[in-house]
Design an enzyme around this catalytic site. Structure first.
Site, PDB file in Angstrom:
ATOM      1  N   GLY A  70     -45.067  18.206 -21.653  1.00 41.99           N
ATOM      2  CA  GLY A  70     -44.996  17.202 -20.593  1.00 41.99           C
ATOM      3  C   GLY A  70     -44.884  17.742 -19.179  1.00 41.99           C
ATOM      4  O   GLY A  70     -44.383  17.045 -18.288  1.00 41.99           O
ATOM      5  N   MET A 114     -52.867  15.187 -27.534  1.00 38.27           N
ATOM      6  CA  MET A 114     -53.740  15.998 -28.376  1.00 38.27           C
ATOM      7  C   MET A 114     -54.456  15.193 -29.467  1.00 38.27           C
ATOM      8  O   MET A 114     -54.685  15.696 -30.565  1.00 38.27           O
ATOM      9  CB  MET A 114     -52.942  17.157 -28.991  1.00 38.27           C
ATOM     10  CG  MET A 114     -52.326  18.095 -27.969  1.00 38.27           C
ATOM     11  SD  MET A 114     -53.524  18.771 -26.787  1.00 38.27           S
ATOM     12  CE  MET A 114     -54.336  19.985 -27.839  1.00 38.27           C
ATOM     13  N   LEU A 172     -59.186   9.669 -28.893  1.00 39.63           N
ATOM     14  CA  LEU A 172     -59.107   8.207 -28.973  1.00 39.63           C
ATOM     15  C   LEU A 172     -60.451   7.649 -29.423  1.00 39.63           C
ATOM     16  O   LEU A 172     -61.515   8.211 -29.106  1.00 39.63           O
ATOM     17  CB  LEU A 172     -58.701   7.641 -27.615  1.00 39.63           C
ATOM     18  CG  LEU A 172     -57.274   8.029 -27.187  1.00 39.63           C
ATOM     19  CD1 LEU A 172     -57.054   7.779 -25.699  1.00 39.63           C
ATOM     20  CD2 LEU A 172     -56.238   7.276 -28.022  1.00 39.63           C
ATOM     21  N   ASN A 192     -58.112  12.038 -18.041  1.00 43.12           N
ATOM     22  CA  ASN A 192     -57.603  13.179 -18.804  1.00 43.12           C
ATOM     23  C   ASN A 192     -57.634  14.412 -17.919  1.00 43.12           C
ATOM     24  O   ASN A 192     -58.393  14.464 -16.950  1.00 43.12           O
ATOM     25  CB  ASN A 192     -58.499  13.408 -20.037  1.00 43.12           C
ATOM     26  CG  ASN A 192     -58.004  14.530 -20.921  1.00 43.12           C
ATOM     27  OD1 ASN A 192     -56.787  14.654 -21.152  1.00 43.12           O
ATOM     28  ND2 ASN A 192     -58.897  15.363 -21.393  1.00 43.12           N
ATOM     29  N   HIS A 249     -58.131  18.623 -18.357  1.00 48.59           N
ATOM     30  CA  HIS A 249     -58.527  19.649 -19.322  1.00 48.59           C
ATOM     31  C   HIS A 249     -58.409  21.019 -18.649  1.00 48.59           C
ATOM     32  O   HIS A 249     -58.841  21.179 -17.503  1.00 48.59           O
ATOM     33  CB  HIS A 249     -59.965  19.397 -19.787  1.00 48.59           C
ATOM     34  CG  HIS A 249     -60.424  20.406 -20.779  1.00 48.59           C
ATOM     35  ND1 HIS A 249     -60.019  20.380 -22.096  1.00 48.59           N
ATOM     36  CD2 HIS A 249     -61.203  21.512 -20.635  1.00 48.59           C
ATOM     37  CE1 HIS A 249     -60.547  21.421 -22.724  1.00 48.59           C
ATOM     38  NE2 HIS A 249     -61.259  22.126 -21.862  1.00 48.59           N
TER      39      HIS A 249
HETATM   40  C1  GRF Z   1     -52.348  21.142 -20.205  1.00 43.08           C
HETATM   41  O1  GRF Z   1     -52.835  22.456 -20.117  1.00 43.08           O
HETATM   42  C2  GRF Z   1     -53.477  20.159 -20.157  1.00 43.08           C
HETATM   43  O2  GRF Z   1     -54.558  20.591 -19.394  1.00 43.08           O
HETATM   44  C3  GRF Z   1     -53.896  20.066 -21.590  1.00 43.08           C
HETATM   45  O3  GRF Z   1     -52.700  20.170 -22.318  1.00 43.08           O
HETATM   46  C4  GRF Z   1     -51.727  20.864 -21.556  1.00 43.08           C
HETATM   47  C5  GRF Z   1     -50.527  19.965 -21.466  1.00 43.08           C
HETATM   48  O4  GRF Z   1     -49.398  20.601 -20.969  1.00 43.08           O
HETATM   49  N1  GRF Z   1     -54.645  18.860 -21.820  1.00 43.08           N
HETATM   50  P1  GRF Z   1     -48.088  19.756 -20.728  1.00 43.08           P
HETATM   51  O5  GRF Z   1     -47.685  19.158 -22.057  1.00 43.08           O
HETATM   52  O6  GRF Z   1     -48.385  18.704 -19.705  1.00 43.08           O
HETATM   53  O7  GRF Z   1     -47.067  20.745 -20.227  1.00 43.08           O
END
Ligand code: GRF
Length: 200
Positions: free
Chosen positions: A12, A88, A91, A105, A107
């Site tokens: 998070g 993760m 959807l 989102n 990435h």
């Molecule tokens: C991040 O690197 C984001 O780009 C990817 O998952 C990771 C999430 O990290 N989708 P966090 O849980 O917000 O620390």
């Protein structure tokens, strides 16, 4: 006030960057709910600490993706923008269509390069010199929707997945709140694959 729902699966830290941006008064929005698909994750603690409603919709408790998503959808009534922050799960097209243009989102690569769940590993294996992160609207594909903002970082010879991820994450924490702010201020216009950023 624009109402956000943030969906997370773990640590998070991207969620935290949005909370911090709101608390600093830079982002005029309200996180109405944080939803995770796993119990006991740090994202729930971060939400709790910030006084934000938070629930876990544990995927394990549902037989089908449709049932799981139906439970999430129950909690998204009145939400203006759904923010995926380290969520993760893929959807369904149905879900994505319901929030078309209102689902974002982040990435951890410069899309369309290195989509999927192991971006940093794939970046290092390929040997590219530049990586970064991408905020995009979600469409029915994986990591394929119209791009809102990107930020680049150099890939260093001695980078590991951890060191690269940490540098990319610093940029994520800058551009995700910025992208949400642009949405909140009505400055994003989707035209096919292109997202135009409207001037003041
Ligand atoms: C991040 O690197 C984001 O780009 C990817 O998952 C990771 C999430 O990290 N989708 P966090 O849980 O917000 O620390």
């Amino acid at each position: 006030m624009v109402k956000l729902a943030v969906l997370c699966s773990g640590r998070g830290s991207d969620l935290q960057s949005i909370i911090d941006s709101i608390q600093r008064g830079e982002l005029q929005a309200e996180i109405s709910i944080v939803i995770t698909d796993k119990p006991n994750v740090m994202a729930l603690e971060r939400a709790e600490k910030a006084g934000i409603k938070n629930i876990c919709v544990d995927r394990k408790n549902f037989d089908t993706r449709a049932d799981f998503e139906a439970e999430i959808l129950k909690n998204l009534v009145g939400i203006d923008l759904v923010v995926l922050a380290g969520f993760m799960r893929i959807l369904s097209p149905d879900f994505v269509r319901k929030f078309s243009g209102r689902l974002m989102n982040i990435h951890p690569s410069l899309l369309p390069a290195f989509p999927g769940a192991h971006a940093h590993r794939d970046v290092l294996a390929y040997g590219v010199k530049v990586s970064g992160c991408t905020v995009h609207f979600v469409d029915e594909g994986t990591d394929s929707g119209p791009i809102i903002l990107q930020s680049a970082v150099k890939v260093l010879d001695d980078d590991t997945e951890e060191t690269l991820a940490a540098r990319v994450l610093e940029q994520e924490h800058i551009i995700y709140p910025q992208a949400i702010k642009l949405f909140v201020e009505g400055k994003l216009k989707i035209e096919g694959r292109h997202v135009k950023i409207l001037e003041d």
